[in-house]
Scaffold this motif. Sequence first.
Motif, short mmCIF file in Angstrom:
data_model
loop_
_atom_site.label_atom_id
_atom_site.label_comp_id
_atom_site.label_asym_id
_atom_site.label_seq_id
_atom_site.Cartn_x
_atom_site.Cartn_y
_atom_site.Cartn_z
N ASP A 88 24.19 -18.15 -64.86
CA ASP A 88 24.01 -18.17 -63.41
C ASP A 88 25.24 -17.57 -62.74
O ASP A 88 26.22 -17.23 -63.40
CB ASP A 88 23.71 -19.59 -62.88
N ARG A 89 25.17 -17.41 -61.43
CA ARG A 89 26.26 -16.77 -60.67
C ARG A 89 27.57 -17.54 -60.75
O ARG A 89 28.65 -16.94 -60.81
CB ARG A 89 25.86 -16.59 -59.21
N SER A 90 27.50 -18.86 -60.75
CA SER A 90 28.71 -19.67 -60.85
C SER A 90 29.43 -19.39 -62.17
O SER A 90 30.65 -19.20 -62.20
CB SER A 90 28.36 -21.15 -60.72
N ASN A 91 28.67 -19.37 -63.26
CA ASN A 91 29.26 -19.05 -64.57
C ASN A 91 29.79 -17.62 -64.60
O ASN A 91 30.87 -17.36 -65.14
CB ASN A 91 28.24 -19.23 -65.69
N LEU A 92 29.04 -16.70 -64.00
CA LEU A 92 29.45 -15.30 -63.95
C LEU A 92 30.78 -15.16 -63.21
O LEU A 92 31.69 -14.48 -63.71
CB LEU A 92 28.36 -14.47 -63.27
N ASP A 93 30.89 -15.80 -62.07
CA ASP A 93 32.14 -15.73 -61.29
C ASP A 93 33.31 -16.30 -62.08
O ASP A 93 34.41 -15.73 -62.09
CB ASP A 93 31.99 -16.48 -59.97
N PHE A 94 33.09 -17.43 -62.76
CA PHE A 94 34.15 -18.04 -63.56
C PHE A 94 34.59 -17.10 -64.68
O PHE A 94 35.79 -16.89 -64.91
CB PHE A 94 33.68 -19.38 -64.15
N ILE A 95 33.63 -16.53 -65.39
CA ILE A 95 33.93 -15.63 -66.51
C ILE A 95 34.75 -14.44 -66.02
O ILE A 95 35.73 -14.04 -66.65
CB ILE A 95 32.64 -15.18 -67.20
N LYS A 96 34.35 -13.88 -64.88
CA LYS A 96 35.09 -12.74 -64.33
C LYS A 96 36.51 -13.13 -63.94
O LYS A 96 37.44 -12.34 -64.13
CB LYS A 96 34.34 -12.16 -63.13
N ARG A 97 36.68 -14.33 -63.41
CA ARG A 97 38.02 -14.80 -63.00
C ARG A 97 38.96 -14.96 -64.19
O ARG A 97 40.16 -14.71 -64.08
CB ARG A 97 37.93 -16.13 -62.26
#
Length: 159
Positions: A88-97
Amino acid sequence: MKSQKLLFVCLGNICRSPTAEAVAAHLIRQKDLPWVVDSAGTSGAHDGETSDPRSILHAQRRGYELTSISRQIRESDFYDFDWILAMDRSNLDFIKRICPDASLLSKVSLITDYCSEKSYQGVPDPYYGGAEGFDEVIDILEDAIEGLFEKVLDYGDKT
């Protein structure tokens, strides 16, 4: 076709990402591909645990075997895997960070971007819901992973 290494990532690595790993492993065996799959969580809260029993049950009913043990995503994953697929987007944002090098961000994507049957904004977390949520997760992941495989295999044919 060169071997591909895929990492599926959700929050706790006990529901969605181990299910994705099992669906992908099943397709890899069917297609006799030299690929490797794994799963991880953005949180380490469930490190060392098996998958949620509800995920295991619903996956078994559909012919998938969840065997992974939960672990948190780590820096080496960005170097070791060709594809890092967020649920999901939350996981995607975390991974990118937490990505250690901007040049590795091209490996990171949202799994539902590969869906072809329906459009989804991510794979919903079934943890706090009813049984139907676990079946919905499998439905979405079957579509997304089949689409991902088509993209990767098509790309491989052109190289």
